[in-house]
Design a protein around this motif. Structure first.
Motif, PDB file in Angstrom:
ATOM      1  N   LEU A 584      45.384  50.441  45.049  1.00 58.50           N
ATOM      2  CA  LEU A 584      46.581  50.185  44.256  1.00 58.50           C
ATOM      3  C   LEU A 584      46.425  49.802  42.750  1.00 58.50           C
ATOM      4  N   PRO A 585      47.030  50.758  41.861  1.00 60.84           N
ATOM      5  CA  PRO A 585      47.002  50.348  40.373  1.00 60.84           C
ATOM      6  C   PRO A 585      47.813  49.075  39.996  1.00 60.84           C
ATOM      7  N   ILE A 586      47.503  48.105  40.486  1.00 64.74           N
ATOM      8  CA  ILE A 586      48.250  46.926  39.974  1.00 64.74           C
ATOM      9  C   ILE A 586      47.678  46.086  38.900  1.00 64.74           C
ATOM     10  N   ASP A 587      48.408  45.159  38.337  1.00 62.89           N
ATOM     11  CA  ASP A 587      47.725  44.599  37.257  1.00 62.89           C
ATOM     12  C   ASP A 587      47.330  43.213  37.510  1.00 62.89           C
ATOM     13  N   LYS A 588      47.910  42.447  38.553  1.00 59.43           N
ATOM     14  CA  LYS A 588      47.674  40.885  38.694  1.00 59.43           C
ATOM     15  C   LYS A 588      47.340  40.937  40.247  1.00 59.43           C
ATOM     16  N   ILE A 589      46.931  39.802  40.796  1.00 57.01           N
ATOM     17  CA  ILE A 589      46.652  39.608  42.021  1.00 57.01           C
ATOM     18  C   ILE A 589      47.001  37.776  42.072  1.00 57.01           C
ATOM     19  N   LYS A 590      48.155  37.658  42.935  1.00 55.33           N
ATOM     20  CA  LYS A 590      48.446  36.380  43.055  1.00 55.33           C
ATOM     21  C   LYS A 590      48.067  35.897  44.230  1.00 55.33           C
ATOM     22  N   ILE A 591      46.984  34.842  44.416  1.00 55.42           N
ATOM     23  CA  ILE A 591      46.437  34.189  45.623  1.00 55.42           C
ATOM     24  C   ILE A 591      47.283  33.259  46.130  1.00 55.42           C
ATOM     25  N   ASP A 592      47.749  33.478  47.424  1.00 57.31           N
ATOM     26  CA  ASP A 592      48.566  32.597  48.139  1.00 57.31           C
ATOM     27  C   ASP A 592      48.079  31.353  48.292  1.00 57.31           C
ATOM     28  N   THR A 607      34.988  29.607  49.058  1.00 62.36           N
ATOM     29  CA  THR A 607      34.243  31.062  49.125  1.00 62.36           C
ATOM     30  C   THR A 607      35.136  32.126  48.890  1.00 62.36           C
ATOM     31  N   ILE A 608      36.049  31.900  49.882  1.00 67.17           N
ATOM     32  CA  ILE A 608      37.352  33.062  49.924  1.00 67.17           C
ATOM     33  C   ILE A 608      37.914  33.294  48.535  1.00 67.17           C
ATOM     34  N   VAL A 609      38.147  32.289  47.836  1.00 65.94           N
ATOM     35  CA  VAL A 609      38.822  32.536  46.504  1.00 65.94           C
ATOM     36  C   VAL A 609      38.319  32.739  45.826  1.00 65.94           C
ATOM     37  N   LYS A 610      36.722  32.444  45.644  1.00 64.67           N
ATOM     38  CA  LYS A 610      35.893  32.855  44.555  1.00 64.67           C
ATOM     39  C   LYS A 610      35.686  34.594  44.678  1.00 64.67           C
ATOM     40  N   THR A 611      35.482  34.875  46.105  1.00 67.48           N
ATOM     41  CA  THR A 611      35.007  36.166  46.174  1.00 67.48           C
ATOM     42  C   THR A 611      36.502  36.967  45.891  1.00 67.48           C
ATOM     43  N   MET A 612      37.613  36.525  46.023  1.00 66.70           N
ATOM     44  CA  MET A 612      38.867  37.354  45.791  1.00 66.70           C
ATOM     45  C   MET A 612      38.954  37.297  44.195  1.00 66.70           C
ATOM     46  N   ILE A 613      38.467  36.614  43.375  1.00 66.20           N
ATOM     47  CA  ILE A 613      38.680  36.455  41.971  1.00 66.20           C
ATOM     48  C   ILE A 613      37.448  37.358  41.502  1.00 66.20           C
ATOM     49  N   GLU A 614      36.208  37.216  42.124  1.00 65.83           N
ATOM     50  CA  GLU A 614      35.327  38.272  41.425  1.00 65.83           C
ATOM     51  C   GLU A 614      35.544  39.765  41.918  1.00 65.83           C
ATOM     52  N   LEU A 615      35.896  39.936  43.118  1.00 68.23           N
ATOM     53  CA  LEU A 615      36.472  41.213  43.403  1.00 68.23           C
ATOM     54  C   LEU A 615      37.504  41.696  42.475  1.00 68.23           C
ATOM     55  N   SER A 616      38.453  41.059  42.378  1.00 68.19           N
ATOM     56  CA  SER A 616      39.927  41.276  41.534  1.00 68.19           C
ATOM     57  C   SER A 616      39.171  41.892  40.145  1.00 68.19           C
ATOM     58  N   GLY A 618      36.124  42.367  39.356  1.00 69.26           N
ATOM     59  CA  GLY A 618      35.595  43.766  39.433  1.00 69.26           C
ATOM     60  C   GLY A 618      36.265  45.024  39.333  1.00 69.26           C
ATOM     61  N   LEU A 619      37.460  44.703  39.696  1.00 71.20           N
ATOM     62  CA  LEU A 619      38.413  46.167  39.825  1.00 71.20           C
ATOM     63  C   LEU A 619      39.330  45.945  38.469  1.00 71.20           C
ATOM     64  N   GLY A 620      39.075  45.190  37.564  1.00 71.65           N
ATOM     65  CA  GLY A 620      40.133  45.276  36.515  1.00 71.65           C
ATOM     66  C   GLY A 620      41.452  44.560  36.384  1.00 71.65           C
ATOM     67  N   LYS A 621      41.451  43.574  37.332  1.00 72.75           N
ATOM     68  CA  LYS A 621      43.010  42.960  37.550  1.00 72.75           C
ATOM     69  C   LYS A 621      42.706  41.582  37.525  1.00 72.75           C
ATOM     70  N   ARG A 622      43.844  40.993  36.855  1.00 74.67           N
ATOM     71  CA  ARG A 622      44.078  39.415  36.594  1.00 74.67           C
ATOM     72  C   ARG A 622      44.228  38.583  37.836  1.00 74.67           C
ATOM     73  N   VAL A 623      43.859  37.266  37.837  1.00 76.53           N
ATOM     74  CA  VAL A 623      44.153  36.753  39.097  1.00 76.53           C
ATOM     75  C   VAL A 623      44.805  35.404  38.798  1.00 76.53           C
ATOM     76  N   LEU A 624      46.164  35.230  39.541  1.00 77.06           N
ATOM     77  CA  LEU A 624      46.774  33.836  39.266  1.00 77.06           C
ATOM     78  C   LEU A 624      46.923  33.398  40.738  1.00 77.06           C
ATOM     79  N   ILE A 640      35.772  28.660  38.289  1.00 72.34           N
ATOM     80  CA  ILE A 640      35.348  29.787  39.105  1.00 72.34           C
ATOM     81  C   ILE A 640      35.920  31.042  38.042  1.00 72.34           C
ATOM     82  N   GLY A 641      36.560  31.050  37.113  1.00 70.63           N
ATOM     83  CA  GLY A 641      37.065  31.992  36.628  1.00 70.63           C
ATOM     84  C   GLY A 641      38.585  32.577  36.623  1.00 70.63           C
ATOM     85  N   CYS A 642      39.391  31.747  37.401  1.00 73.15           N
ATOM     86  CA  CYS A 642      40.800  32.238  37.717  1.00 73.15           C
ATOM     87  C   CYS A 642      41.524  32.319  36.305  1.00 73.15           C
ATOM     88  N   ASP A 643      42.295  33.283  36.196  1.00 74.24           N
ATOM     89  CA  ASP A 643      42.904  33.397  34.788  1.00 74.24           C
ATOM     90  C   ASP A 643      44.230  32.700  34.447  1.00 74.24           C
TER      91      ASP A 643
END
Length: 666
Positions: A584-592, A607-616, A618-624, A640-643
């Motif tokens: 998906l060409p989305i801009d931002k990921i909102k972690i539930d 671990t799950i949240v950290k992985t989500m942030i790193e993966l996002s 890596g794909l050029g997407k911001r994380v909230l 852990i780098g959440c935006d």
């Protein structure tokens, strides 16, 4: 000799008058009813009147020298009008029997050919007094042969056309008889032109042609009367048919469904049989109309009716109640037969529809009830099946059997539907805003738009108190449009008042996001309120994506090209989240929020949240991260780098009045 010429002048002039009057009658009729065949016969009789006038003048000026101006002019008019009379008569017969439009090019070519043949027949050998026989063959024998073959061909055509009204048979007999007359004359002229008996025959044929032409006039009038009566009878029969059947699909309409079902109930009561009444509603049929067009939608409805009518279960009643809602009734002996019928209905609708070079796949919702256990009359049976199908649509279940108690729920939803629509009209639905904090700058980044209902009697209602009813009533699309409009209006108002704009994020449901007019609606709102697109963010859930990922991706790309940001809400709770994240060409990921609640105390969640942030990232997407409620959670997410974050620790959802305090700060 003079008496004979006078008789000819009298006959031809009388026929000229008669056909002129008939032509005027046809002109009046054509102006009133506009039948195409009448127009052709009008031209035919007009040409015949001109032809008879030329014969009259020929008898008057019979002493003119061969090749004189008067002789050639009369011959030209006579020959051309004769062939035009025949041409338009044949065109009229074809038009009257087929009701098809004749191409203008065909008519034009026919007129050119008729004028050409008539001109050649009049001018060739027309200036030589010694070419009497050649002139006769061209002007009389050729015309007789052409007309004879044409009339016989018309008779064969009429015979094969199986005309319903009586005038068709009369016209067939006329064409065959006249064809035989002309063909016989043509061959006789070739072999016996110099014989005395042929000269006497020619004299008698003047009176025969008088009868033929008079008969033709009567036949045309009889045909018109018979054709109009046939049209009237057809219209009456069609009106009677449409009074009992649905015009689009051909199955019974609502009134006849009630009548037929009542009759089946009486028959079942007498025989001790049981009936099962099914209502089926095609899912997302509006989407089909919007995507493929109304014509394709109509073809699908017709095909659905045909499938139901010809199903192997031999239904007692099949009808269309409204829109894409069909009724299907069978008799049964045991419960298994009812369930088999449900599966059979779903299978019928699930078969691909091939229309307009498109393959359309559909599903349906089914609600059903029984006679006599659930009700004993047609109205109540349909009503209870309708309650069952309402439950099926509301809870996204394929099939629902009516059970007692559905009436109260149905009445509640009916009342809520009126209240919710009134709330939208009266703007009782108000916006609240939950701030989103940027963890890098530690400043307000945006806000999520949330809806509250300022009920006139019950006070301020949270979404959980009315969203279930909106979902059951399928009103989310109306709610989305309302919230979009109010949000854009609010952004414009804040800029006008505080000279500040804050990006606002809005949740969009699947139906609205995939609507064909969604992009157009967004463009209109941005233009209406003069809002830069970067201040509008749309949030969709993974459930929106999995319905039609290709369509969703296309819509996201269009929105991004406009400058609007698109984010995935409640990320991690859907299907194959990581796979969709890659595509998906989305801009931002909102972690539930379910992953954030124990992120500070549960290593697995961390671990799950950290992985989500790193993966996002890596794909050029911001994380909230949603649902941040403690300082520890906030600090950990920052580490852990959440935006960005939102949650009660930052601020609960607040009213517009409270939120504007953020805007007043410099």
């Amino acid at each position: 000799m003079a008496d004979r010429e006078f008789a000819h002048i009298l006959i031809y002039s009388t026929q000229t008058l008669i056909f002129s009057i008939l032509a005027l009658l046809l002109l009046a009729y054509y102006r009133g009813f506009g039948r195409t065949y009448v127009k052709f016969w009008l031209f035919s009789l007009s040409a015949l009147a001109v032809n008879q006038l030329s014969l009259t003048l020929e008898s008057v000026f019979n002493q003119q020298e061969v090749g004189s101006v008067i002789d050639i002019t009369i011959a030209l008019v006579r020959q051309i009008s004769n062939y035009l009379y025949f041409l338009f008569l044949m065109l009229g017969i074809y038009s009257a029997t087929t009701q098809k439009k004749i191409l203008p090019q065909v008519i034009f070519i026919g007129i050119i050919v008729a004028i050409t043949i008539g001109t050649v027949a009049a001018l060739l050998y027309g200036f030589s007094s010694n070419s009497v026989f050649n002139r006769f063959y061209l002007r009389e024998s050729l015309a007789a042969f052409v007309f004879g073959c044409g009339f016989i061909a018309a008779a064969c055509y009429l015979f094969s056309s199986n005309i319903q009204h009586f005038s068709g048979k009369i016209l067939f007999i006329f064409c065959f008889s006249v064809g035989a007359r002309f063909v016989t004359f043509s061959f006789a002229s070739i072999v016996s032109l110099t014989e005395d008996w042929f000269r006497h025959l020619t004299e008698w044929l003047i009176y025969v042609d008088l009868g033929i032409h008079t008969t033709l006039g009567f036949i045309i009038l009889i045909w018109m009367q018979g054709a109009e009566r046939h049209i009237a009878d057809t219209a009456i029969n069609r009106a009677k048919y449409l009074d009992k059947h649905d015009a689009l699909t051909g199955v019974l309409n609502r009134e006849q469904v009630l009548e037929k079902l009542t009759n089946e109930i009486k028959i079942s009561e007498g025989g001790g049989n049981k009936l099962c009444i099914y209502l089926l509603d095609i899912k997302r049929f509006k989407f089909v109309n919007d995507t493929y067009g109304l014509k394709v939608g109509d073809l699908i409805l017709g095909e659905t009716a045909r499938r139901l009518n010809h199903s192997l279960l031999k239904p007692k009643v099949v009808g269309r109640l409204s829109g894409d809602l069909f009724l299907y009734v069978i008799d049964y002996d045991n419960e298994q037969q009812k369930l088999t019928a449900v599966d059979h209905i779903h299978a019928l609708i699930a078969r691909p529809y091939h229309v307009a070079q498109q393959e359309v796949h559909l599903q349906c919702s089914v609600g059903y009830c029984d006679f006599p256990s659930d009700a004993d009359n047609a109205d109540d049976l349909i009503q209870k099946s309708n309650l069952a199908i309402f439950q099926a649509r509301s809870h996204n279940i394929q099939s629902v059997k009516y059970v007692a108690g559905m009436q109260s729920n149905g009445r509640h939803l009916l009342e809520m539907a009126n209240e919710i629509r009134r709330a939208i009209t009266n703007e009782e639905l108000i916006l609240h805003f939950q701030p989103q904090l940027n963890l890098k700058s530690n400043r307000l980044e945006a806000a999520e738009v949330l809806v509250r209902w300022q009920h006139p009697d019950k006070g301020l209602l949270a979404p959980g108190q009315f969203f279930d009813d909106i979902e059951a009533l399928n009103l989310f699309s109306e709610l989305d449009n309302y919230v979009l409009d109010k949000t854009c209006q609010t952004i414009a108002k804040w800029y006008k008042t505080y000279k500040r704009r804050v990006p606002l994020a809005i949740n969009i449901t699947a139906d609205e996001f995939q609507a064909t007019n969604f992009i157009c609606n967004i463009k209109c709102l941005l233009k209406k309120y003069d809002i830069p697109p970067i201040y509008l963010e749309l949030e969709i859930t993974e459930n929106v994506v999995i319905t039609d990922i290709e369509l969703v991706m296309k819509t996201i790309i269009e929105l991004q090209n406009m400058g609007i940001k698109v984010s995935i809400d409640d990320f991690g709770t859907g299907y194959s989240s990581l796979a969709y994240l890659r595509r998906l060409p989305i801009d931002k990921i909102k972690i539930d929020r379910s992953f954030i609640q124990e992120v500070a105390s549960n290593d697995s969640d961390l671990t799950i949240v950290k992985t989500m942030i790193e993966l996002s990232h890596g794909l050029g997407k911001r994380v909230l991260a949603e649902g941040v409620e403690t300082k520890e959670q906030l600090q950990l997410l920052r580490n852990i780098g959440c935006d960005a974050v939102q949650g009660y620790f930052i601020s609960k959802p607040i009213s517009e009045e409270e939120f504007t305090k953020y805007l007043k700060r410099k």
